[in-house]
Scaffold this motif. Structure first.
Motif, mmCIF file in Angstrom:
data_model
loop_
_atom_site.group_PDB
_atom_site.id
_atom_site.type_symbol
_atom_site.label_atom_id
_atom_site.label_comp_id
_atom_site.label_asym_id
_atom_site.label_seq_id
_atom_site.Cartn_x
_atom_site.Cartn_y
_atom_site.Cartn_z
ATOM 1 N N TYR A 184 0.832 -1.204 0.000
ATOM 2 C CA TYR A 184 0.000 0.000 0.000
ATOM 3 C C TYR A 184 0.871 1.260 0.000
ATOM 4 C CZ TYR A 184 -4.496 -2.312 0.382
ATOM 5 O OH TYR A 184 -5.627 -3.054 0.108
ATOM 6 N N VAL A 185 1.992 1.212 0.743
ATOM 7 C CA VAL A 185 2.884 2.381 0.788
ATOM 8 C C VAL A 185 3.421 2.639 -0.621
ATOM 9 C CG1 VAL A 185 5.131 3.185 1.642
ATOM 10 C CG2 VAL A 185 3.498 2.154 3.220
ATOM 11 N N LEU A 186 3.850 1.568 -1.287
ATOM 12 C CA LEU A 186 4.391 1.723 -2.638
ATOM 13 C C LEU A 186 3.321 2.282 -3.586
ATOM 14 C CD1 LEU A 186 6.902 1.266 -4.334
ATOM 15 C CD2 LEU A 186 6.074 -1.012 -4.867
ATOM 16 N N GLY A 187 2.105 1.721 -3.493
ATOM 17 C CA GLY A 187 0.999 2.201 -4.318
ATOM 18 C C GLY A 187 0.740 3.670 -4.049
ATOM 19 N N THR A 188 0.786 4.067 -2.755
ATOM 20 C CA THR A 188 0.527 5.460 -2.372
ATOM 21 C C THR A 188 1.603 6.373 -2.963
ATOM 22 O OG1 THR A 188 -0.373 4.604 -0.329
ATOM 23 C CG2 THR A 188 0.091 6.948 -0.364
ATOM 24 N N ILE A 189 2.866 5.922 -2.901
ATOM 25 C CA ILE A 189 3.953 6.754 -3.435
ATOM 26 C C ILE A 189 3.767 6.952 -4.942
ATOM 27 C CG2 ILE A 189 6.456 6.805 -3.894
ATOM 28 C CD1 ILE A 189 6.800 5.390 -1.166
ATOM 29 N N LEU A 190 3.471 5.863 -5.651
ATOM 30 C CA LEU A 190 3.296 5.954 -7.104
ATOM 31 C C LEU A 190 2.146 6.890 -7.462
ATOM 32 C CD1 LEU A 190 3.783 2.171 -7.966
ATOM 33 C CD2 LEU A 190 5.326 4.038 -8.583
ATOM 34 N N LEU A 191 1.017 6.728 -6.721
ATOM 35 C CA LEU A 191 -0.149 7.576 -6.984
ATOM 36 C C LEU A 191 0.185 9.040 -6.684
ATOM 37 C CD1 LEU A 191 -3.155 7.911 -7.646
ATOM 38 C CD2 LEU A 191 -3.684 7.314 -5.302
ATOM 39 N N SER A 192 0.912 9.279 -5.581
ATOM 40 C CA SER A 192 1.239 10.657 -5.205
ATOM 41 C C SER A 192 2.120 11.304 -6.266
ATOM 42 C CB SER A 192 1.969 10.696 -3.858
ATOM 43 O OG SER A 192 1.184 10.053 -2.905
ATOM 44 N N ILE A 193 3.083 10.529 -6.821
ATOM 45 C CA ILE A 193 3.938 11.094 -7.885
ATOM 46 C C ILE A 193 3.069 11.512 -9.064
ATOM 47 C CG2 ILE A 193 5.780 10.568 -9.555
ATOM 48 C CD1 ILE A 193 6.980 8.673 -7.442
ATOM 49 N N SER A 194 2.098 10.660 -9.410
ATOM 50 C CA SER A 194 1.238 10.982 -10.553
ATOM 51 C C SER A 194 0.433 12.258 -10.266
ATOM 52 C CB SER A 194 0.311 9.816 -10.883
ATOM 53 O OG SER A 194 -0.869 9.885 -10.153
ATOM 54 N N LEU A 195 0.016 12.441 -9.014
ATOM 55 C CA LEU A 195 -0.785 13.623 -8.683
ATOM 56 C C LEU A 195 0.068 14.894 -8.741
ATOM 57 C CD1 LEU A 195 -2.880 12.063 -5.767
ATOM 58 C CD2 LEU A 195 -3.685 12.650 -8.069
ATOM 59 N N VAL A 196 1.326 14.753 -8.292
ATOM 60 C CA VAL A 196 2.226 15.914 -8.354
ATOM 61 C C VAL A 196 2.434 16.312 -9.822
ATOM 62 C CG1 VAL A 196 4.601 16.672 -7.926
ATOM 63 C CG2 VAL A 196 3.364 15.417 -6.164
ATOM 64 N N LEU A 197 2.618 15.273 -10.666
ATOM 65 C CA LEU A 197 2.808 15.560 -12.098
ATOM 66 C C LEU A 197 1.566 16.223 -12.689
ATOM 67 C CD1 LEU A 197 4.619 12.306 -13.260
ATOM 68 C CD2 LEU A 197 5.553 14.631 -13.275
ATOM 69 N N GLN A 198 0.405 15.752 -12.230
ATOM 70 C CA GLN A 198 -0.869 16.309 -12.709
ATOM 71 C C GLN A 198 -0.973 17.793 -12.316
ATOM 72 O OE1 GLN A 198 -4.007 13.732 -11.407
ATOM 73 N NE2 GLN A 198 -5.581 15.134 -12.139
ATOM 74 N N LEU A 199 -0.495 18.068 -11.080
ATOM 75 C CA LEU A 199 -0.598 19.447 -10.583
ATOM 76 C C LEU A 199 0.445 20.381 -11.216
ATOM 77 C CD1 LEU A 199 -1.334 18.689 -6.845
ATOM 78 C CD2 LEU A 199 -2.791 20.007 -8.385
ATOM 79 N N TRP A 200 1.334 19.778 -11.958
ATOM 80 C CA TRP A 200 2.352 20.587 -12.661
ATOM 81 C C TRP A 200 1.701 21.272 -13.876
ATOM 82 C CZ3 TRP A 200 6.756 17.984 -15.904
ATOM 83 C CH2 TRP A 200 7.741 18.918 -16.219
ATOM 84 N N VAL A 201 0.654 20.631 -14.409
ATOM 85 C CA VAL A 201 0.033 21.118 -15.647
ATOM 86 C C VAL A 201 -0.472 22.570 -15.521
ATOM 87 C CG1 VAL A 201 -1.888 20.721 -17.265
ATOM 88 C CG2 VAL A 201 -0.467 18.820 -16.507
ATOM 89 N N PRO A 202 -1.228 22.931 -14.438
ATOM 90 C CA PRO A 202 -1.698 24.321 -14.366
ATOM 91 C C PRO A 202 -0.546 25.346 -14.395
ATOM 92 C CG PRO A 202 -2.818 22.976 -12.747
ATOM 93 C CD PRO A 202 -1.759 22.126 -13.349
ATOM 94 N N SER A 203 0.593 24.998 -13.757
ATOM 95 C CA SER A 203 1.678 25.982 -13.754
ATOM 96 C C SER A 203 2.301 26.104 -15.154
ATOM 97 C CB SER A 203 2.719 25.666 -12.680
ATOM 98 O OG SER A 203 3.486 24.569 -13.072
ATOM 99 N N LEU A 204 2.282 24.983 -15.913
ATOM 100 C CA LEU A 204 2.752 25.067 -17.300
ATOM 101 C C LEU A 204 1.790 25.921 -18.129
ATOM 102 C CD1 LEU A 204 3.818 21.346 -17.962
ATOM 103 C CD2 LEU A 204 5.324 23.301 -17.624
#
Ligand SMILES: Nc1ncnc2c1ncn2[C@@H]1O[C@H](COP(=O)(O)OP(=O)(O)OP(=O)(O)O)[C@@H](O)[C@H]1O
Length: 599
Positions: free
Chosen positions: A19-39
């Motif tokens: 679950y920790v690994l899944g959470t880390i992977l999901l969190s990375i994807s969310l950070v990447l998603q949140l990069w889009v508005p700043s771009l």
């Protein structure tokens, strides 16, 4: 196994690193998603300032692509990790439930609705799986996305605009939670209504001949129409709740957007924020809506999960009443000497004794026949021998051992049993006969079928022994089912064999044939035959007559005929009936004349 801690918590602790690994992977994807508005902000501001040039445009496009692909890869792998764990929980829990149910005694099933058991196995397990899948996934998404997005909106764009725009959004969580509860209860009613309709159709199909012969088609249509109408009514309620929920949540989201657009535009016009900030702000806002709404759904799911968890743990903590007890002797074989001593028995939920002071000795290799009126306790007696119910201690012995001290596996594999209901599984005839796990040869299956007088019937079926039977073997006639059940018992090399009214559905010629083969098959085996027909049991070594749970007569066929008791009455009644039937039947001579006349 007793479960003291909530099932999902236990599962989570056991697989925490996944679950920790899944959470880390999901969190990375969310950070990447949140990069889009700043771009987007950089792109819009560049366009507004006319400072953007081809190489910057290309660079931004690259970042967009990387953010998109990265989001996809990390989100999918995080999802796979988390969802896979939940599927494992589902699989393990169903196996645990099933193997626990296998340990529970017959009595448990008589006091449970099959529908309830199905709900535990299907719905309750599904809810726990959903907590691990959607529930956990959406909680992580909400926690990471909301905190980061709000931080970006308030920290890098405008604090006051953020507070203002977020103001209506908790309402979204609230109505999602409230409506989810309502929608859930309506969905349940819809499911019930569909269940009722399905049962009605099922009953209609099974009872079609009764309906037709009693000319009840109109009544049946009326009942069906009423139930169909109720189905529409509960569906209407569901549609109303769903529409109201969608409209209200759209209203709240719309209000947030309205505030964002109006106040954001004013701030842009006042040059407090840039146009790029405005675009980025609205993109962040659109990313927040889903997770905020999901919080309400997850709270609701957790509540359902709590109830499902309790129900499943209740089932799992039901202790089997019938199990190997302390002092079990490690026996693997029995010879088949049976002794029943002062046995009195009442069913667990009924104080009245259905068997009273029963004493019987059945030496190895001999036969006992039990006759008696309906409800006199015949089946109960043999079910106690199989420990389908627990007899009192020291009341039934096999080879001088109290059966409560014989391992259940040894006891049951030593007894071949043909129950009254002739249950067959929806598999092939061969699998039904060779049901005992011993790996039987085809010749043994054929031999058992021949002995049970079912061989020629099987050979007429399209795929012979490989013919698939319908549900509960209903594609065979009652008499055929009975003979397949007999074959299933005959193939089992057990020292004891029990027939509970197992020849009731066969004609007298087949009965005679079966009894003739049984005589050879049962040589050396201890046998108990229950029957209402004297013709079936008259050759037994000893016969007992049960009446209201008591042995009222015992002896052999001849000795019992000398007594003026129940047995003799049954015999006279049955022979009179037979003579009457025979008298009614035309003689061969008369039949020939009739045939000639018809011609
Ligand atoms: N599971 C049960 N729980 C409570 N009472 C039961 C149960 N099974 C049977 N009984 C009762 O026990 C008594 C004996 O039933 P049993 O089935 O042993 O009779 P039987 O002689 O085999 O009848 P039949 O000839 O109809 O098969 C009956 O009064 C019946 O209602």
């Amino acid at each position: 196994m007793k479960r003291n801690r909530p099932i999902f918590r236990e599962h989570f602790v056991l697989h925490k690193w996944n679950y920790v690994l899944g959470t880390i992977l999901l969190s990375i994807s969310l950070v990447l998603q949140l990069w889009v508005p700043s771009l987007l902000k950089q792109f819009t501001d560049g366009l507004q300032n006319e400072s953007i040039h081809a190489s910057r445009l290309l660079e931004l496009s690259w970042w967009f692509t990387i953010a998109g692909i990265g989001t996809f890869i990390f989100r999918s792998s995080g999802r796979i990790y988390i969802f896979r764990m939940s599927r494992m929980l589902e699989r393990d829990l169903r196996t645990e439930l099933f193997s626990h149910w296998e340990k529970l005694q017959a009595d448990y099933y008589q006091n449970q609705r099959i529908g309830n058991l199905m709900t535990h196995a299907v719905n309750d397990v599904n809810i726990l799986r959903q907590i691990g899948m959607q529930g956990y996934f959406q909680m992580v998404e909400a926690a990471v996305l909301i905190s980061l997005a709000v931080f970006m909106m308030a920290g890098t764009i405008n604090l006051y605009l953020t507070l203002l725009v977020l103001l209506p959004l908790p309402g979204l969580t609230f109505i999602a939670y409230r409506f989810r509860t309502k929608i859930q209860s309506h969905s349940l009613k819809v499911q019930e209504a569909i269940g009722i309709l399905t049962s009605r159709v099922q009953e209609f199909c099974s009872g079609i001949s009764v309906i037709k012969t009693y000319v009840q088609e109109k009544e049946e249509i009326k009942k069906f129409t009423n139930e169909n109408e109720s189905n529409v009514e509960v569906n209407k309620q569901l549609i109303r709740s769903n529409s109201l929920f969608t409209s209200l949540s759209q209203g709240i989201v719309g209000l947030s957007y309205l505030l964002s657009i109006v106040m954001g535009s004013i701030l842009v016009m006042k040059s407090t924020i840039s146009l790029g900030d405005f675009v980025a702000f609205n993109t962040y806002l659109s990313m927040l809506i889903g997770p905020i709404e999901n919080i309400g759904k997850v709270i609701n799911l957790l509540q359902q999960g709590k109830a499902a968890d309790q129900r499943i743990r209740e089932v799992l903590s039901t202790e089997p009443d019938i199990k190997d007890e302390e002092g079990t002797i490690p026996l693997t074989l029995v010879k088949g000497d049976i002794r029943i001593k002062d046995l009195s028995f009442n069913y667990p939920r009924n104080k009245d004794h259905v068997l009273k002071n029963i004493n019987i000795t059945i030496p190895k290799g001999t036969s006992l026949a039990i006759v008696g009126k309906v409800g006199s306790g015949k089946s109960t007696l043999v079910q106690l021998l199989l420990r389908l119910y627990n007899p009192p201690k020291n009341s039934i012995y096999i080879d001088q051992h109290d059966i409560r001290k014989i391992p259940l596996k040894t006891l049951r594999s030593s007894i071949a049993y043909v129950p009254q209901d002739n249950f067959l599984f929806s598999s092939t005839i061969k699998e039904n006969i060779a049901f005992d796990p011993y790996p039987y040869l085809d010749e043994e299956v054929v031999h058992a079928a021949r002995s049970a007088q079912i061989y020629s019937d099987i050979m007429e079926l399209p795929n012979r022994f490989d013919t698939e039977l319908g549900e509960r073997g209903l594609s065979l006639s009652g008499g055929q089912r009975q003979r397949v059940s007999i074959a299933r018992a005959l193939i089992k090399p057990s020292p004891i064999i029990i027939f509970d009214d197992s020849l009731s559905a066969v004609d007298s010629k087949t009965e005679t044939n079966i009894l003739n083969t049984l005589r050879t098959e049962m040589k050396g085996r201890t046998s108990i035959i229950i029957s209402h027909r004297i013709s079936t049991i008259q050759e037994a070594d000893q016969i007992i007559v049960l009446d209201q749970g008591e042995i009222v007569e015992r002896g052999t066929h001849l000795s019992l005929l000398k007594e003026d008791g129940i047995y003799k009455k049954m015999y006279s009644q049955q022979t009179t009936e037979l003579t009457f039937i025979q008298a009614k039947l035309p003689s061969i001579q008369e039949r020939k004349i009739l045939i000639k006349r018809r011609r």
